[in-house]
Design a protein around this motif. Structure first.
Motif, PDB file in Angstrom:
ATOM      1  N   GLY A 118       0.804  -1.221   0.000  1.00  0.00           N
ATOM      2  CA  GLY A 118       0.000   0.000   0.000  1.00  0.00           C
ATOM      3  C   GLY A 118       0.837   1.270   0.000  1.00  0.00           C
ATOM      4  O   GLY A 118       1.957   1.299   0.520  1.00  0.00           O
ATOM      5  N   LEU A 119       0.303   2.341  -0.579  1.00  0.00           N
ATOM      6  CA  LEU A 119       1.044   3.581  -0.802  1.00  0.00           C
ATOM      7  C   LEU A 119       1.213   4.404   0.477  1.00  0.00           C
ATOM      8  O   LEU A 119       0.230   4.763   1.127  1.00  0.00           O
ATOM      9  N   LYS A 120       2.462   4.695   0.798  1.00  0.00           N
ATOM     10  CA  LYS A 120       2.761   5.668   1.833  1.00  0.00           C
ATOM     11  C   LYS A 120       2.521   7.057   1.253  1.00  0.00           C
ATOM     12  O   LYS A 120       2.366   7.224   0.037  1.00  0.00           O
ATOM     13  N   ALA A 121       2.534   8.068   2.119  1.00  0.00           N
ATOM     14  CA  ALA A 121       2.234   9.423   1.660  1.00  0.00           C
ATOM     15  C   ALA A 121       3.145   9.857   0.517  1.00  0.00           C
ATOM     16  O   ALA A 121       2.688  10.433  -0.481  1.00  0.00           O
ATOM     17  N   GLU A 122       4.439   9.554   0.645  1.00  0.00           N
ATOM     18  CA  GLU A 122       5.380   9.979  -0.396  1.00  0.00           C
ATOM     19  C   GLU A 122       5.106   9.275  -1.727  1.00  0.00           C
ATOM     20  O   GLU A 122       5.313   9.841  -2.805  1.00  0.00           O
ATOM     21  N   ASP A 123       4.591   8.019  -1.650  1.00  0.00           N
ATOM     22  CA  ASP A 123       4.246   7.291  -2.873  1.00  0.00           C
ATOM     23  C   ASP A 123       3.032   7.917  -3.556  1.00  0.00           C
ATOM     24  O   ASP A 123       2.943   7.957  -4.783  1.00  0.00           O
ATOM     25  N   VAL A 124       2.099   8.384  -2.722  1.00  0.00           N
ATOM     26  CA  VAL A 124       0.899   9.036  -3.266  1.00  0.00           C
ATOM     27  C   VAL A 124       1.296  10.238  -4.116  1.00  0.00           C
ATOM     28  O   VAL A 124       0.855  10.391  -5.266  1.00  0.00           O
ATOM     29  N   PHE A 125       2.135  11.094  -3.558  1.00  0.00           N
ATOM     30  CA  PHE A 125       2.523  12.316  -4.268  1.00  0.00           C
ATOM     31  C   PHE A 125       3.380  11.997  -5.500  1.00  0.00           C
ATOM     32  O   PHE A 125       3.276  12.663  -6.535  1.00  0.00           O
ATOM     33  N   ARG A 126       4.179  10.943  -5.395  1.00  0.00           N
ATOM     34  CA  ARG A 126       4.990  10.524  -6.549  1.00  0.00           C
ATOM     35  C   ARG A 126       4.079  10.032  -7.673  1.00  0.00           C
ATOM     36  O   ARG A 126       4.295  10.355  -8.852  1.00  0.00           O
ATOM     37  N   GLN A 127       3.062   9.272  -7.308  1.00  0.00           N
ATOM     38  CA  GLN A 127       2.116   8.795  -8.316  1.00  0.00           C
ATOM     39  C   GLN A 127       1.344   9.951  -8.941  1.00  0.00           C
ATOM     40  O   GLN A 127       1.124   9.985 -10.155  1.00  0.00           O
ATOM     41  N   HIS A 128       0.944  10.924  -8.126  1.00  0.00           N
ATOM     42  CA  HIS A 128       0.197  12.064  -8.653  1.00  0.00           C
ATOM     43  C   HIS A 128       1.029  12.876  -9.641  1.00  0.00           C
ATOM     44  O   HIS A 128       0.508  13.403 -10.631  1.00  0.00           O
ATOM     45  N   GLU A 129       2.322  12.949  -9.384  1.00  0.00           N
ATOM     46  CA  GLU A 129       3.211  13.658 -10.317  1.00  0.00           C
ATOM     47  C   GLU A 129       3.278  12.921 -11.651  1.00  0.00           C
ATOM     48  O   GLU A 129       3.253  13.545 -12.721  1.00  0.00           O
ATOM     49  N   GLU A 130       3.342  11.583 -11.596  1.00  0.00           N
ATOM     50  CA  GLU A 130       3.370  10.815 -12.843  1.00  0.00           C
ATOM     51  C   GLU A 130       2.044  10.943 -13.588  1.00  0.00           C
ATOM     52  O   GLU A 130       2.020  11.055 -14.821  1.00  0.00           O
ATOM     53  N   ILE A 131       0.937  10.941 -12.852  1.00  0.00           N
ATOM     54  CA  ILE A 131      -0.378  11.110 -13.477  1.00  0.00           C
ATOM     55  C   ILE A 131      -0.451  12.449 -14.201  1.00  0.00           C
ATOM     56  O   ILE A 131      -0.944  12.535 -15.338  1.00  0.00           O
ATOM     57  N   ALA A 132       0.070  13.492 -13.566  1.00  0.00           N
ATOM     58  CA  ALA A 132       0.056  14.824 -14.189  1.00  0.00           C
ATOM     59  C   ALA A 132       0.858  14.824 -15.493  1.00  0.00           C
ATOM     60  O   ALA A 132       0.415  15.388 -16.509  1.00  0.00           O
ATOM     61  N   ARG A 133       2.017  14.168 -15.488  1.00  0.00           N
ATOM     62  CA  ARG A 133       2.837  14.115 -16.705  1.00  0.00           C
ATOM     63  C   ARG A 133       2.133  13.336 -17.813  1.00  0.00           C
ATOM     64  O   ARG A 133       2.118  13.760 -18.977  1.00  0.00           O
ATOM     65  N   LEU A 134       1.530  12.210 -17.457  1.00  0.00           N
ATOM     66  CA  LEU A 134       0.840  11.406 -18.456  1.00  0.00           C
ATOM     67  C   LEU A 134      -0.384  12.140 -19.006  1.00  0.00           C
ATOM     68  O   LEU A 134      -0.661  12.092 -20.211  1.00  0.00           O
ATOM     69  N   ASN A 135      -1.092  12.838 -18.124  1.00  0.00           N
ATOM     70  CA  ASN A 135      -2.277  13.567 -18.581  1.00  0.00           C
ATOM     71  C   ASN A 135      -1.912  14.701 -19.540  1.00  0.00           C
ATOM     72  O   ASN A 135      -2.680  15.030 -20.450  1.00  0.00           O
ATOM     73  N   GLU A 136      -0.748  15.281 -19.336  1.00  0.00           N
ATOM     74  CA  GLU A 136      -0.284  16.300 -20.281  1.00  0.00           C
ATOM     75  C   GLU A 136      -0.098  15.683 -21.666  1.00  0.00           C
ATOM     76  O   GLU A 136      -0.457  16.285 -22.684  1.00  0.00           O
ATOM     77  N   ARG A 137       0.456  14.480 -21.700  1.00  0.00           N
ATOM     78  CA  ARG A 137       0.632  13.771 -22.971  1.00  0.00           C
ATOM     79  C   ARG A 137      -0.704  13.485 -23.638  1.00  0.00           C
ATOM     80  O   ARG A 137      -0.894  13.706 -24.832  1.00  0.00           O
TER      81      ARG A 137
END
Length: 569
Positions: free
Chosen positions: A372-391
């Motif tokens: 399960g995602l720790k807090a830092e994993d959550v924010f890391r995933q959200h950053e990747e989601i933002a990059r992919l959504n830009e694409r």
């Protein structure tokens, strides 16, 4: 009670004591007694006195007293307490070859795995091989044993039954023009006891010969008749029946062999039953049967005698949800938790299938067994989601696709969600699910869910009862109270489309619709191919009468974003 049954109970007690870390001497006493009594052939243990039992090799006074109690009650207090504190799924692990009580204890206590489905997922992801004392060899043995156990059950899950039914029909269609799946499989039952196939032929004897030539079919001579072949598929315990019918009556017989007895008992406008009408008058289509009966047409999935004609007073079959109505895929897992494919891979395949959005909902921090995602994993995933959504946005508005930031947040024992508010508020939506403490009473389990539903961050109530079909019963909840609460707090209820779950049960869909509660058909996918499980979710959704307008993930991307924005506000 036979000697074998008594020995089996003693051996089970020894296993459970070892599982729960009891005194090794106590564990050994039950094991030794079971070992020697298994060889005892000179009398019936159930008829022996305490004094007589004590004289037997391997049986002490305490064990003898337990045997007396077993003979009288079929069980004894200590075993009852052990069973009460052991999840059903953990008990079923004792059927797996290659692992004993100590290894099962590691799986349960250290990894949090308490059922066969989660164990299979853990093996498939390579997690078990990394655990000290297991390794790759043990992991593969577990997978092999799990595959065997699933095939040996007296019932089959929907997906397995459908696959076998299609395998049989494919063979028969090489010879016959009229071949169709009927019965429970056609009604989309979540579990199937008998696979029924109809064949139109003027030569029932010729059909029997054809079936005898299919190598994977094993005929049961005693149960078969000249018109009905009965038996099994090799290495699968479920019953199979292949029925020879007159080609001219094929439609009638397909209708009769599909609908439940309750549905067939429905009175027609002339006062006869549906069964009588279909039995004695030839029809060219199933629609014609209902038309002549003066009744609205009911799709095969709904022919259960469970309120389908009441449903038809306000709905028509074309309103039922279909795969093509679904616009997005919610509740999915990536390699951020226990999924097998990366976030990008999950998103690209979702887009390839023609959907407008992917809702990623990895496990939350308490689910350590699922990474399960720790807090830092959550924010890391959200950053990747933002990059992919830009694409994805670069493709233009004519081809919309977006990843929605979700989480499958564990509902903790007290009903709270598994993150502080500042993290929960960072998600577009939250799937709140129970994964632990599954042995609560109905009152406590219901209160636990109610608190989670009342949490303003809860968007979807995930797999409401936590059941695993043919593996684990769902925990007891008051469905009406829960659904009423979801209506009051605008919480969507999940139909978990995994053929292991199909939870919410289809029987409660009509009540959700009555209360205005939206339902979301979610695959709970742990790999790309898991998206296809939504076909099973759609099947049971239709069975329960779910319409497109009440299906959450039939919303377009624009509609679902507007809905989620309004909820956050």
């Amino acid at each position: 009670m036979s000697n074998d049954e008594i020995v089996e109970i003693l051996e089970l007690t020894a296993k459970l004591l070892e599982l729960h870390g009891a005194d090794p001497f106590k564990v050994k006493s039950y094991g030794v007694a079971g070992f020697y009594l298994d060889k005892y052939k000179d009398g019936e243990l159930a008829l022996m006195s305490l004094e007589e039992l004590t004289k037997l090799q391997g049986v002490g006074k305490s064990t003898a007293a337990k045997i007396v109690e077993i003979s009288q009650r079929g069980t004894f207090k200590e075993l009852e307490e052990l069973l009460e504190n052991t999840p059903l799924g953990v008990l079923e692990m004792f059927n797996i070859k290659g692992i004993g009580a100590k290894k099962i204890a590691v799986l349960w206590r250290e990894l949090g795995i308490d059922n066969l489905h989660e164990l299979e997922l853990a093996c498939q992801s390579g997690k078990i091989a990394k655990v000290k004392g297991f390794g790759g060899s043990t992991e593969q043995k577990i997978l092999d044993s799990l595959a065997f156990l699933k095939d040996q059950a007296g019932k089959l899950r929907m997906d397995k039954a459908q696959a076998i039914a299609e395998l049989i029909t494919e063979e028969l269609k090489k010879i016959y023009e009229q071949v169709a799946i009927a019965g429970e499989v056609r009604r989309k039952a979540e579990t199937v006891e008998t696979i029924s196939v109809l064949v139109g032929t003027v030569s029932p004897a010729g059909l029997q010969d054809s079936l005898n030539g299919i190598l994977f079919l094993l005929k049961d001579e005693k149960r078969s008749s000249p018109f009905v072949w009965r038996g099994k598929v090799q290495d699968v315990a479920v019953n199979v029946e292949v029925i020879a019918v007159d080609p001219e009556n094929f439609v009638n017989e397909l209708f009769l062999e599909t609908a439940s007895q309750q549905h067939l008992g429905t009175p027609t406008s002339s006062g006869d039953s549906l069964w009588r009408q279909a039995k004695y008058e030839v029809f060219a289509s199933e629609e014609a049967i209902y038309e002549k009966a003066g009744l609205p047409y009911i799709v095969p999935e709904m022919r259960e005698g469970a309120g389908e004609f009441i449903w038809s007073e306000n709905h028509t079959p074309d309103q039922l949800v279909t795969w093509d109505d679904l616009r997005g895929i919610l509740h999915n897992h990536s390699t951020y938790s226990d999924g097998q494919h990366s976030l990008e891979q999950m998103a690209l395949f979702c887009q390839e299938l023609g959907f407008e959005y992917l809702g990623i909902a990895d496990h939350s921090q308490t689910a350590s067994y699922a990474s399960g995602l720790k807090a830092e994993d959550v924010f890391r995933q959200h950053e990747e989601i933002a990059r992919l959504n830009e694409r994805f946005a670069m493709a233009g508005p004519e081809k919309p696709f977006k990843i929605l930031k979700g989480i499958e947040s564990d509902i903790l024992g007290d009903g709270s969600l598994d993150y502080p508010d500042e993290i929960l508020s960072s998600f577009d939506y939250v799937v709140a699910s129970v994964h632990s403490n599954l042995t609560m009473t109905l009152e406590k389990a219901t209160a636990r869910l109610l608190k989670a539903i009342e949490n303003p961050y809860t968007t979807i109530l995930g797999h409401p009862t936590g059941r695993l079909l043919l593996s684990r019963e769902g925990y007891p909840i008051d469905h009406k109270v829960i659904i009423d609460a979801c209506a009051a707090h605008k919480v969507v209820v999940e139909i978990n489309a995994s053929p292991w779950r199909l939870d919410l049960d289809w029987r409660w869909i009509s009540y959700c619709m009555e209360k205005g509660v939206l339902l979301s058909i979610n695959p709970d996918a742990h790999k790309k191919e898991g998206y296809y499980d939504m076909h099973y979710g759609v099947a049971v959704a239709r069975k329960g009468g779910l319409t497109k307008d009440m299906t959450f993930n039939a919303f377009t991307l624009a509609e679902i974003e507007a809905y989620l924005k309004l909820r956050r506000e």
